[in-house]
Scaffold this motif. Structure first.
Motif, PDB file in Angstrom:
ATOM      1  N   ARG A  84       0.813  -1.216   0.000  1.00 23.69           N
ATOM      2  CA  ARG A  84       0.000   0.000   0.000  1.00 23.69           C
ATOM      3  C   ARG A  84       0.846   1.265   0.000  1.00 23.69           C
ATOM      4  NH1 ARG A  84      -2.811  -3.421  -2.149  1.00 23.69           N
ATOM      5  NH2 ARG A  84      -4.815  -4.018  -1.274  1.00 23.69           N
ATOM      6  N   GLU A  85       2.081   1.173   0.497  1.00 24.47           N
ATOM      7  CA  GLU A  85       2.952   2.344   0.518  1.00 24.47           C
ATOM      8  C   GLU A  85       3.223   2.848  -0.901  1.00 24.47           C
ATOM      9  OE1 GLU A  85       3.509  -0.480   2.001  1.00 24.47           O
ATOM     10  OE2 GLU A  85       3.548  -0.049   4.162  1.00 24.47           O
ATOM     11  N   ASP A 132       0.159   4.742  -2.128  1.00 25.91           N
ATOM     12  CA  ASP A 132       0.082   6.052  -1.480  1.00 25.91           C
ATOM     13  C   ASP A 132       1.047   7.049  -2.113  1.00 25.91           C
ATOM     14  OD1 ASP A 132      -1.868   5.174   0.257  1.00 25.91           O
ATOM     15  OD2 ASP A 132      -0.449   4.619   1.835  1.00 25.91           O
TER      16      ASP A 132
END
Length: 354
Positions: free
Chosen positions: A65-66, A69
Motif C-alpha cells: 500500500r505504501e 500512497d
C-alpha cells in the motif's frame, strides 16, 4: 511514474475545470496529465480511500500500500482536489457535473460481478469476487468463510480470491512482501491452520485465463484446481450454502473458438462447502445512468466511446479504463491510459478557446 513526479512543474493555469469520476489508475493518470497541462482538476470517488482496484481489488501481498500512497500523493501534489465518499448517482448526478465543469472524465472501473444465474446463488455464504476482495482490502478480516471454500472461476481474479481466502486470519494476508507471504501461507497450510480452498474451472488447464505463474503459486500454497466442471446449482440448508452441484464439461469452446461449454448429461457431482465465491468476470455498475444523460451503454456493460477521442455519446463527457474497454490487466492498461488527457485537452480549447 513514481512519487518523484511531484517535483514536476504545472503548466500555465488555463482556468478550465475538469471533473474526474473514479480515483483508480485511469482517473489518477488522467488527473496527473491534465494538471500538468494547467487545468483545474477535481477527482470524485465513492470509496473511503483512493486507488481504485489497485487498492480495493489487488491483494496487499501483491502490491504494498505504501507504493499506491506514493503514486496518489504525487498526483495530488500537482494540484488536483480529491473528494472521497462521493458516489455518482448518490451524491451527485452527471448533469450536476456537466453544469459545474467544462469536461467530465469517467473512470469508475468495473465493480459489479457477473452472475452465474443458477439456483441458490442468493444463499448466505455465496459471495462475489470483487465484493470479497474489497471487504478484505478495507479491513473486513472478520469474514467467516468456514473451513471449506469453493471458488468458481479460472482467471487472475479467481486466483487472487483463492489465495486471499487461504490467508484470512494469518499474517501473510497483511504483508506486502510476496516472498514472506508465500512462506507463511505454505507454512500455515502444512500446519493445517488455513481454510481448505478449491477452484472449480470450466476450461481446460491450457485454456485458463489466469497467468500460469499465478496458477502455479496458488497450487504451491495448497489451493486445489479442478478443470472441466461447470456449476449447475448451489445447495443450501436453512438459507446458507452447504454445497455445489456441478456437471462435467467435455469442452469449453466450440469450433469457432467461442466460449460455449458442452456439458455431459447425468454427470452431477456434489462438492461440500461452507462458502462459495463466484469469480467469473466483472462488468460496469451503471445504474446511475439516466435517460437524459445521453450515454450509450453497450451490451457488455460498458460505456460506448469513440475509440479515437474517448468521448462518449454525451458531448464533453469522456470515459476510459475498464468502464470503457472492459477489465484488463494493469500492465496492459497502462499504455492505453496515456491517451486520456490528450483526448480531453483539445476538447477544452474547442469549447473555450484560449
Amino acid at each position: 511514474r513514481t512519487g518523484l513526479n511531484a517535483a514536476r512543474e504545472r503548466g500555465h493555469r488555463t482556468g478550465q475545470r475538469v471533473a474526474i469520476v473514479g480515483a483508480g489508475p485511469a482517473g489518477l493518470s488522467c488527473a496527473h496529465d491534465l494538471a500538468l497541462l494547467g487545468h483545474e482538476v477535481t477527482i470524485f470517488d465513492s470509496a473511503p480511500v483512493a486507488g481504485g482496484m489497485l487498492r480495493l481489488g489487488v491483494p496487499e501481498y501483491r502490491l504494498p500500500r505504501e507504493l499506491i500512497d506514493l503514486e496518489i500523493q504525487s498526483v495530488l501534489a500537482l494540484g488536483p482536489t480529491l473528494k472521497l465518499n462521493q458516489a455518482l448517482g448518490r451524491d451527485f448526478d452527471l448533469a450536476d457535473l456537466r453544469k459545474e465543469f467544462d469536461a467530465v472524465f469517467i473512470g469508475i472501473g468495473t465493480y459489479a460481478s457477473r452472475n452465474l444465474n443458477i439456483e441458490g446463488e442468493q444463499l448466505d455464504g455465496v459471495l462475489r469476487a470483487v465484493d470479497f476482495l474489497i471487504n478484505v482490502n478495507l479491513g473486513g478480516y472478520n469474514l467467516d468463510l468456514g473451513k471449506r471454500v469453493l471458488v468458481i472461476g479460472g482467471g487472475n481474479v479467481a486466483m487472487d480470491v483463492a489465495r486471499t481466502a487461504a490467508r484470512l486470519g494469518h499474517p501473510a494476508q497483511s504483508g506486502g512482501d510476496l516472498d514472506v507471504a508465500l512462506d507463511v501461507a505454505r507454512a500455515a497450510r502444512r500446519l493445517g491452520a488455513t481454510q481448505e480452498v478449491h477452484c472449480l474451472v470450466v476450461e481446460d488447464r491450457s485454456e485458463m485465463l489466469a497467468d500460469p505463474v499465478e496458477v502455479k503459486e496458488a497450487e504451491e500454497e495448497g489451493i486445489t484446481i479442478y478443470n472441466h466442471f461447470a456449476p449447475k446449482r448451489i445447495l443450501g440448508k436453512d438459507g446458507h450454502a452447504i454445497g455445489l452441484e456441478t456437471l462435467n464439461v467435455t469442452r469449453a469452446f466450440d469450433e469457432r473458438g467461442r466460449f460455449n461449454p458442452q456439458l455431459s448429461p447425468d454427470s452431477e457431482h456434489r462438492w461440500e462447502c461452507d462458502s462459495v465465491i463466484i469469480s467469473i468476470g466483472q462488468t460496469g455498475e451503471l445504474t446511475w445512468v439516466k435517460a437524459g444523460d445521453g450515454l450509450e451503454v453497450t451490451p457488455r456493460g460498458s460505456l460506448a466511446v469513440n475509440k479515437d477521442t474517448l468521448m462518449t455519446t454525451a458531448p464533453g463527457v469522456f470515459a476510459g479504463g475498464d468502464i470503457a474497454f472492459g477489465p484488463r490487466l494493469i500492465i496492459n492498461a497502462v499504455p492505453a491510459r496515456r491517451r486520456e488527457a490528450p483526448c480531453v485537452h483539445p476538447h477544452l480549447y474547442t469549447v473555450h478557446p484560449a
